[in-house]
Design a protein around this motif. Structure first.
Motif, PDB file in Angstrom:
ATOM      1  N   HIS A  34     -91.789 -47.246 -13.635  1.00 37.59           N
ATOM      2  CA  HIS A  34     -90.316 -47.156 -12.725  1.00 37.59           C
ATOM      3  C   HIS A  34     -89.075 -47.542 -13.425  1.00 37.59           C
ATOM      4  O   HIS A  34     -88.007 -46.943 -13.798  1.00 37.59           O
ATOM      5  CB  HIS A  34     -90.504 -48.012 -11.346  1.00 37.59           C
ATOM      6  CG  HIS A  34     -89.521 -48.070 -10.710  1.00 37.59           C
ATOM      7  ND1 HIS A  34     -89.383 -46.399  -9.839  1.00 37.59           N
ATOM      8  CD2 HIS A  34     -88.055 -48.367 -10.142  1.00 37.59           C
ATOM      9  CE1 HIS A  34     -87.693 -46.007  -9.261  1.00 37.59           C
ATOM     10  NE2 HIS A  34     -87.778 -46.969  -9.777  1.00 37.59           N
ATOM     11  N   ARG A  35     -88.718 -48.397 -13.418  1.00 33.40           N
ATOM     12  CA  ARG A  35     -88.629 -48.961 -14.957  1.00 33.40           C
ATOM     13  C   ARG A  35     -87.960 -48.007 -16.437  1.00 33.40           C
ATOM     14  O   ARG A  35     -87.558 -47.488 -16.574  1.00 33.40           O
ATOM     15  CB  ARG A  35     -88.807 -50.474 -15.875  1.00 33.40           C
ATOM     16  CG  ARG A  35     -87.255 -50.829 -16.753  1.00 33.40           C
ATOM     17  CD  ARG A  35     -87.238 -52.151 -17.396  1.00 33.40           C
ATOM     18  NE  ARG A  35     -89.013 -52.407 -18.219  1.00 33.40           N
ATOM     19  CZ  ARG A  35     -89.871 -53.102 -18.255  1.00 33.40           C
ATOM     20  NH1 ARG A  35     -89.866 -53.517 -17.393  1.00 33.40           N
ATOM     21  NH2 ARG A  35     -91.172 -52.592 -18.591  1.00 33.40           N
ATOM     22  N   MET A  36     -89.248 -47.706 -16.789  1.00 39.71           N
ATOM     23  CA  MET A  36     -89.638 -46.898 -18.136  1.00 39.71           C
ATOM     24  C   MET A  36     -88.228 -45.322 -17.556  1.00 39.71           C
ATOM     25  O   MET A  36     -88.392 -44.621 -18.367  1.00 39.71           O
ATOM     26  CB  MET A  36     -90.600 -46.529 -18.627  1.00 39.71           C
ATOM     27  CG  MET A  36     -90.926 -46.193 -19.572  1.00 39.71           C
ATOM     28  SD  MET A  36     -93.028 -45.938 -20.345  1.00 39.71           S
ATOM     29  CE  MET A  36     -93.631 -47.536 -19.811  1.00 39.71           C
ATOM     30  N   LEU A  37     -89.001 -44.799 -17.060  1.00 38.10           N
ATOM     31  CA  LEU A  37     -88.262 -43.375 -16.155  1.00 38.10           C
ATOM     32  C   LEU A  37     -87.358 -43.652 -16.189  1.00 38.10           C
ATOM     33  O   LEU A  37     -86.250 -42.735 -16.081  1.00 38.10           O
ATOM     34  CB  LEU A  37     -88.632 -43.231 -14.527  1.00 38.10           C
ATOM     35  CG  LEU A  37     -90.462 -42.653 -14.723  1.00 38.10           C
ATOM     36  CD1 LEU A  37     -90.637 -42.903 -13.158  1.00 38.10           C
ATOM     37  CD2 LEU A  37     -90.888 -41.175 -15.415  1.00 38.10           C
ATOM     38  N   LEU A  38     -86.359 -44.939 -15.393  1.00 36.13           N
ATOM     39  CA  LEU A  38     -84.776 -45.031 -15.977  1.00 36.13           C
ATOM     40  C   LEU A  38     -84.255 -45.483 -16.945  1.00 36.13           C
ATOM     41  O   LEU A  38     -83.343 -45.032 -17.092  1.00 36.13           O
ATOM     42  CB  LEU A  38     -84.091 -45.594 -14.610  1.00 36.13           C
ATOM     43  CG  LEU A  38     -85.668 -45.558 -13.117  1.00 36.13           C
ATOM     44  CD1 LEU A  38     -84.821 -46.614 -11.124  1.00 36.13           C
ATOM     45  CD2 LEU A  38     -85.105 -44.018 -12.565  1.00 36.13           C
ATOM     46  N   VAL A  39     -84.935 -45.909 -17.707  1.00 39.02           N
ATOM     47  CA  VAL A  39     -84.252 -46.443 -18.552  1.00 39.02           C
ATOM     48  C   VAL A  39     -84.671 -46.253 -20.290  1.00 39.02           C
ATOM     49  O   VAL A  39     -84.486 -46.660 -21.022  1.00 39.02           O
ATOM     50  CB  VAL A  39     -83.652 -47.817 -18.825  1.00 39.02           C
ATOM     51  CG1 VAL A  39     -82.896 -48.814 -17.700  1.00 39.02           C
ATOM     52  CG2 VAL A  39     -84.969 -49.172 -18.420  1.00 39.02           C
ATOM     53  N   GLY A  40     -85.809 -46.107 -19.977  1.00 36.25           N
ATOM     54  CA  GLY A  40     -86.499 -45.757 -21.074  1.00 36.25           C
ATOM     55  C   GLY A  40     -87.535 -46.850 -21.513  1.00 36.25           C
ATOM     56  O   GLY A  40     -87.528 -47.850 -21.737  1.00 36.25           O
ATOM     57  N   GLY A  41     -87.997 -46.773 -23.149  1.00 29.21           N
ATOM     58  CA  GLY A  41     -89.545 -47.363 -24.039  1.00 29.21           C
ATOM     59  C   GLY A  41     -90.287 -46.584 -23.956  1.00 29.21           C
ATOM     60  O   GLY A  41     -90.800 -45.625 -23.558  1.00 29.21           O
ATOM     61  N   ILE A  42     -91.928 -47.951 -23.857  1.00 22.37           N
ATOM     62  CA  ILE A  42     -92.908 -47.481 -23.915  1.00 22.37           C
ATOM     63  C   ILE A  42     -93.481 -48.652 -23.159  1.00 22.37           C
ATOM     64  O   ILE A  42     -93.137 -50.200 -23.260  1.00 22.37           O
ATOM     65  CB  ILE A  42     -93.262 -47.723 -25.264  1.00 22.37           C
ATOM     66  CG1 ILE A  42     -94.921 -47.037 -25.773  1.00 22.37           C
ATOM     67  CG2 ILE A  42     -92.703 -49.089 -26.597  1.00 22.37           C
ATOM     68  CD1 ILE A  42     -95.046 -46.738 -27.581  1.00 22.37           C
ATOM     69  N   TYR A  43     -94.723 -48.870 -22.616  1.00 22.28           N
ATOM     70  CA  TYR A  43     -95.540 -49.102 -22.218  1.00 22.28           C
ATOM     71  C   TYR A  43     -96.961 -49.505 -22.338  1.00 22.28           C
ATOM     72  O   TYR A  43     -97.260 -47.924 -22.663  1.00 22.28           O
ATOM     73  CB  TYR A  43     -95.788 -49.298 -20.982  1.00 22.28           C
ATOM     74  CG  TYR A  43     -97.136 -49.640 -19.911  1.00 22.28           C
ATOM     75  CD1 TYR A  43     -97.131 -51.030 -19.317  1.00 22.28           C
ATOM     76  CD2 TYR A  43     -97.930 -49.072 -19.850  1.00 22.28           C
ATOM     77  CE1 TYR A  43     -98.073 -51.323 -19.023  1.00 22.28           C
ATOM     78  CE2 TYR A  43     -99.129 -49.965 -19.862  1.00 22.28           C
ATOM     79  CZ  TYR A  43     -99.095 -50.857 -18.916  1.00 22.28           C
ATOM     80  OH  TYR A  43    -100.204 -51.853 -18.844  1.00 22.28           O
ATOM     81  N   GLY A  44     -96.905 -50.314 -23.298  1.00 20.48           N
ATOM     82  CA  GLY A  44     -99.029 -49.997 -23.796  1.00 20.48           C
ATOM     83  C   GLY A  44     -99.838 -50.988 -22.663  1.00 20.48           C
ATOM     84  O   GLY A  44     -99.628 -51.814 -22.388  1.00 20.48           O
ATOM     85  N   ASN A  45    -101.324 -50.393 -22.528  1.00 19.81           N
ATOM     86  CA  ASN A  45    -102.449 -51.361 -22.303  1.00 19.81           C
ATOM     87  C   ASN A  45    -103.506 -50.910 -23.297  1.00 19.81           C
ATOM     88  O   ASN A  45    -104.528 -50.077 -22.900  1.00 19.81           O
ATOM     89  CB  ASN A  45    -103.081 -50.838 -21.254  1.00 19.81           C
ATOM     90  CG  ASN A  45    -104.114 -52.201 -20.419  1.00 19.81           C
ATOM     91  OD1 ASN A  45    -104.631 -52.401 -20.608  1.00 19.81           O
ATOM     92  ND2 ASN A  45    -104.127 -52.809 -19.468  1.00 19.81           N
ATOM     93  N   PRO A  46    -103.885 -51.211 -24.323  1.00 19.03           N
ATOM     94  CA  PRO A  46    -104.530 -50.943 -25.107  1.00 19.03           C
ATOM     95  C   PRO A  46    -106.085 -51.521 -24.975  1.00 19.03           C
ATOM     96  O   PRO A  46    -106.130 -52.474 -24.386  1.00 19.03           O
ATOM     97  CB  PRO A  46    -104.201 -51.542 -26.687  1.00 19.03           C
ATOM     98  CG  PRO A  46    -103.550 -52.840 -26.406  1.00 19.03           C
ATOM     99  CD  PRO A  46    -103.114 -52.545 -24.428  1.00 19.03           C
ATOM    100  N   LYS A  47    -107.008 -50.879 -25.910  1.00 23.42           N
ATOM    101  CA  LYS A  47    -107.990 -51.370 -25.967  1.00 23.42           C
ATOM    102  C   LYS A  47    -107.730 -52.707 -26.855  1.00 23.42           C
ATOM    103  O   LYS A  47    -107.008 -52.810 -27.871  1.00 23.42           O
ATOM    104  CB  LYS A  47    -109.093 -50.338 -26.454  1.00 23.42           C
ATOM    105  CG  LYS A  47    -108.924 -50.624 -28.229  1.00 23.42           C
ATOM    106  CD  LYS A  47    -110.293 -48.301 -28.463  1.00 23.42           C
ATOM    107  CE  LYS A  47    -109.225 -48.804 -29.902  1.00 23.42           C
ATOM    108  NZ  LYS A  47    -110.580 -47.758 -30.949  1.00 23.42           N
TER     109      LYS A  47
END
Length: 415
Positions: free
Chosen positions: A336-349
């Motif tokens: 939700h935050r990313m859709l509004l202000v941008g950025g990147i989220y990661g859940n890596p192996k």
């Protein structure tokens, strides 16, 4: 009196405020003598010192007057709720009636869950249930209750054929009496570890049509659970097959974000009316952002290439400032935050979780669908998330998702 239709009466009280007009009749009216010939209204006075203007309707006005008239503006109080919006999409042919009903039933479940979350400390719905789900995770009380609310709403809609939930061991076929055509996948409470501390949580859902090419005939002698895990009921489809997807954010506001393949919209719950009201139209994720979200507590377990990427994010950039790290332990809140202000989220192996921690079918695929509809990107580090066909219902996958430029920047490190 002229033929113009009276639309609006503008009163000018020349008498005392207590003057009554309840007994006025045609005998009390007389036309004032002074009126220019090009006026579009007629002025009358009352015997008790009150004048009124009978304004001509625009539709009855002369062509010249109608041409010069300004267009009507919508009231600032006009609002559009989710139900109205769904009806418009159905009338326009963008969705069918059955899909509109399914989406409406999901929104109802989200309203119920939001109410329970707000009162969870009061009605003793915090803490563990004392059971574990199929992934070996401890279930919270609200995990179980929210799952029942989702399943009940979808069954009662009469338009859902198969239900897939994080909290169910296998796909659940809706009994024939209430069965419909759609396959609904969902995580009823994302970030349930945040419930006891009243932090952000959410629900995630996706809707598929039946995949007839994946249907399997099940003999009486075969093990049903294993066949279901192999998509016996046509649920294991790539995210590119999604018809609709969305999430509901439970935080300082309750926000229902949705896409039916025509962009992304968000509806905020108005507690005064109990309705989701359209507040964000055509959401577009910024191409870049200065916020990254990774669980850096696992930094030493990450791949060296990913560690190098994170190290560089923490260094001051061309503007003299590093990226800001944010991590709330709730995928819905992060997206939700990313859709509004941008950025990147990661859940890596990592060294302990070879396939990451998030489930592909009902977490990563719906969120990737939303983000791509908003102009973003989602990858597992090697391929597009929406192109991956799961082999199992609860299959996990690594995910990197967010602003397109930020995801492309990460991909260069992972090559």
């Amino acid at each position: 009196m002229p033929e113009a239709v009276t639309r609006l009466l503008t009163w000018n009280s020349l008498g005392s405020p207590s003057s009554s007009i309840s007994c006025l009749c045609s005998l009390h009216l007389r036309q004032l003598p002074h009126r220019s010939s090009n006026q579009s209204f007629s002025t009358y006075s009352f015997s008790r010192g009150i004048t009124c203007k009978a304004v001509q309707l625009e539709s009855e006005a002369s062509p010249a007057t109608a041409t010069a008239a300004a267009p009507m503006r919508s009231s600032r109080y006009d609002i559009e709720n989710l139900t109205t919006w769904l009806l418009k999409q159905e009338q326009a042919g963008h969705i069918d009636t059955e899909l509109a009903i399914v989406l409406s039933s999901i929104s109802l479940a989200c309203k119920k869950i939001a109410s329970l979350l707000q009162r969870s400390n009061i009605i003793n719905l915090t803490g563990a249930q004392g059971t574990m789900n199929i992934q070996g995770e401890d279930q919270k009380k609200l995990d179980v209750v929210a799952n029942e609310l989702f399943c009940s709403s979808l069954r009662s809609s009469g338009r859902t054929g198969v239900i897939v939930s994080e909290e169910e061991d296998a796909p659940v076929a809706v009994e024939e009496t209430y069965s419909g055509n759609y396959i609904v996948v969902f995580d009823p409470i994302d970030g349930s570890a945040n419930i006891d501390t009243s932090l952000t949580t959410g629900s995630v859902f996706g809707i598929y049509a039946p995949d007839t090419q994946r249907l399997v005939d099940i003999d009486d002698d075969c093990k049903l659970a294993r066949e279901q895990e192999k998509c016996a009921m046509s649920v294991c489809q790539p995210g590119s097959n999604l018809l609709a997807a969305g999430y509901c954010l439970y935080s300082s506001s309750v926000v229902f974000t949705l896409s039916i393949g025509r962009g992304v919209l968000a509806f905020t719950l108005d507690p005064a009316y109990g309705e989701f009201v359209l507040t964000h139209e055509n959401i577009r994720i910024p191409s870049t952002g200065k916020i990254y979200s990774f669980n850096e507590g696992n930094y030493d377990l990450f791949d060296e290439k990913l560690q190098k990427y994170l190290d560089d994010l923490r260094k001051p950039g061309s503007n003299g400032r590093p990226y800001s790290g944010r991590y709330m332990g709730c995928l819905v809140g992060e997206i939700h935050r990313m859709l509004l202000v941008g950025g990147i989220y990661g859940n890596p192996k990592n060294k302990k979780s070879k396939n990451g921690n998030l489930r592909l079918l009902y977490e990563c695929a719906p969120m990737s669908y939303l983000v791509e509809q908003a102009g973003g990107k989602a990858t597992d580090g090697c391929q597009r998330i929406l192109d991956i066909r799961p082999d199992q219902v609860h299959q996990r996958t690594p995910i990197f998702i967010g602003s397109p430029d930020e995801v492309e920047k990460l991909e260069k490190y992972l090559r």
